[in-house]
Design an enzyme around this catalytic site. Structure first.
Site, PDB file in Angstrom:
ATOM      1  CB  SER A 108     -63.769 -79.569 -49.344  1.00 20.60           C
ATOM      2  OG  SER A 108     -62.020 -79.914 -49.460  1.00 20.60           O
ATOM      3  CG  ASP A 120     -61.577 -73.501 -54.765  1.00 16.32           C
ATOM      4  OD1 ASP A 120     -60.377 -74.631 -55.216  1.00 16.32           O
ATOM      5  OD2 ASP A 120     -62.578 -74.161 -54.501  1.00 16.32           O
ATOM      6  CG  HIS A 176     -61.976 -78.101 -54.391  1.00 17.67           C
ATOM      7  ND1 HIS A 176     -61.967 -76.595 -53.161  1.00 17.67           N
ATOM      8  CD2 HIS A 176     -62.382 -78.903 -53.323  1.00 17.67           C
ATOM      9  CE1 HIS A 176     -62.187 -77.260 -51.926  1.00 17.67           C
ATOM     10  NE2 HIS A 176     -62.257 -78.068 -51.987  1.00 17.67           N
TER      11      HIS A 176
END
Length: 352
Positions: A36, A327, A330
């Site tokens: 991600s 977040d 990340h």
């Protein structure tokens, strides 16, 4: 860093002059594989809870659109693309545009929740690394049809390949999966991942890749989610997880050294994510940041899904530029800029 950035800029300008004033990137294409942290939107097309195709993700990106990037703005790989002279970014491979006009600049095969250990991807309905390599084979066929076999080969050989892996395997699988952490030591699990990495680079080399960068693990113990889940009430980084990251990074660096000796025409480098991110977390004020213990979105403790980071999340910060994390997992765009700048030293050797 500014000297290196100026050298890269001069190289781009030189190539622009050599092609009649039309700016040319330093490499013909940029391909990203992994999880991600480098996913630009493949998660948009997957049936998974690990998604970022909704606000407030992307609120500081072009057009303020949530593209599937797990960030408020640009990823470190986006910023790298800027530095290399690209005017657009490699699209998510599963998106419709990836089969059209953007073929010549590369593609993004990364997937949220994905890992080298295929079971990690299976758990989160993500694209495993094995499947990402299969998509790259498919991409090559499409590229040859568009550009011709000779030019396609030149593009594939001259392009830069960035691999980001390991974080999902540990945080989203190993540390929370008793079937793994009770049967394998961290070193055994790390050895398994590094072995898969070696095989993957060998496969990429066989498919034509000659410029490869692999990112290290970040300081896993400093991620807000890790502190919340494994910190036992402490607000500081979890030292054991950071030690695990460092040992893994040492194993991976040794594998990179071995691969460079095995394939003499392979340019391969380690992109150190650990050092700049750890520096940001432990001394944020020195680099203009004010918050490094929690992410901007929601409470910033565990948020990285639609249920916890969404437009109605209470507490989401109004300005992410001083937050190290967007977040709970990340980095923010501002932190990604710092990370990308730190990678220039390693990266310049790959593209020159």
């Amino acid at each position: 860093m500014e000297v290196i950035r100026c050298l890269l800029l001069l190289a781009v300008l030189f190539l622009a002059g050599a092609h009649g004033g039309e700016a040319q990137p330093l490499v013909p294409g940029l391909f990203t594989f992994g999880d991600s942290s480098v996913d630009v939107g493949n998660n948009d097309y997957l049936h998974t809870l690990i998604k970022a195709d909704f606000p407030p993700y992307g609120r500081d990106f072009q057009g303020r659109v949530a593209t599937g990037r797990f960030c408020n703005g640009k990823l470190a790989t986006d910023i790298t693309a800027d530095t290399l002279g690209f005017t657009s970014y490699p699209p998510a491979y599963l998106s419709p545009e990836a089969s059209g006009q953007n073929l010549l600049i590369g593609a993004n095969f990364a997937s949220a929740g994905s890992g080298y250990y295929d079971h990690t991807a299976l758990m989160y309905h993500a694209i495993s690394f094995t499947q990402q390599l299969e998509y790259f084979k498919e991409y090559q066929s499409k590229l040859a049809a568009v550009a011709g076999s000779s030019q396609a080969k030149s593009i594939v050989t001259g392009s830069l390949y960035i691999i980001s892996f390991g974080a999902s395997d540990f945080v989203q699988n190993y540390y929370i999966n008793p079937l793994l952490f009770k049967t394998q030591t961290v070193d055994q699990f790390s050895d398994r991942l590094v072995s898969i990495f070696r095989n993957s680079v060998t496969q990429l080399y066989g498919m034509g890749a000659r410029r490869v960068a692999v990112t290290t693990l970040p300081p896993l113990g400093c991620l807000p989610a890790a502190i919340t889940l494994f910190g036992h009430g402490s607000s500081g980084c979890v030292s054991k997880l950071n030690s695990d990251s460092q040992r893994f990074n040492s194993k991976m660096s040794a594998a990179v050294d071995s691969l460079s000796k095995q394939y003499h025409d392979l340019k391969i480098a380690v992109f150190d994510i650990y050092t700049p991110l750890y520096s940001l977390v432990t001394s944020p004020e020195s680099q203009g940041f004010t918050e490094a213990k929690r992410g901007c979105c929601g409470t910033g403790k565990v948020e990285f899904t639609v249920f916890l980071c969404n437009p109605k999340s209470v507490g989401t910060c109004s300005n992410a530029t001083t937050y190290v994390f967007w977040d709970a997992v990340h980095p923010s765009e501002a932190a990604n800029q710092v990370i990308a700048d730190s990678l220039l030293t390693e990266g310049i050797n790959l593209v020159t």
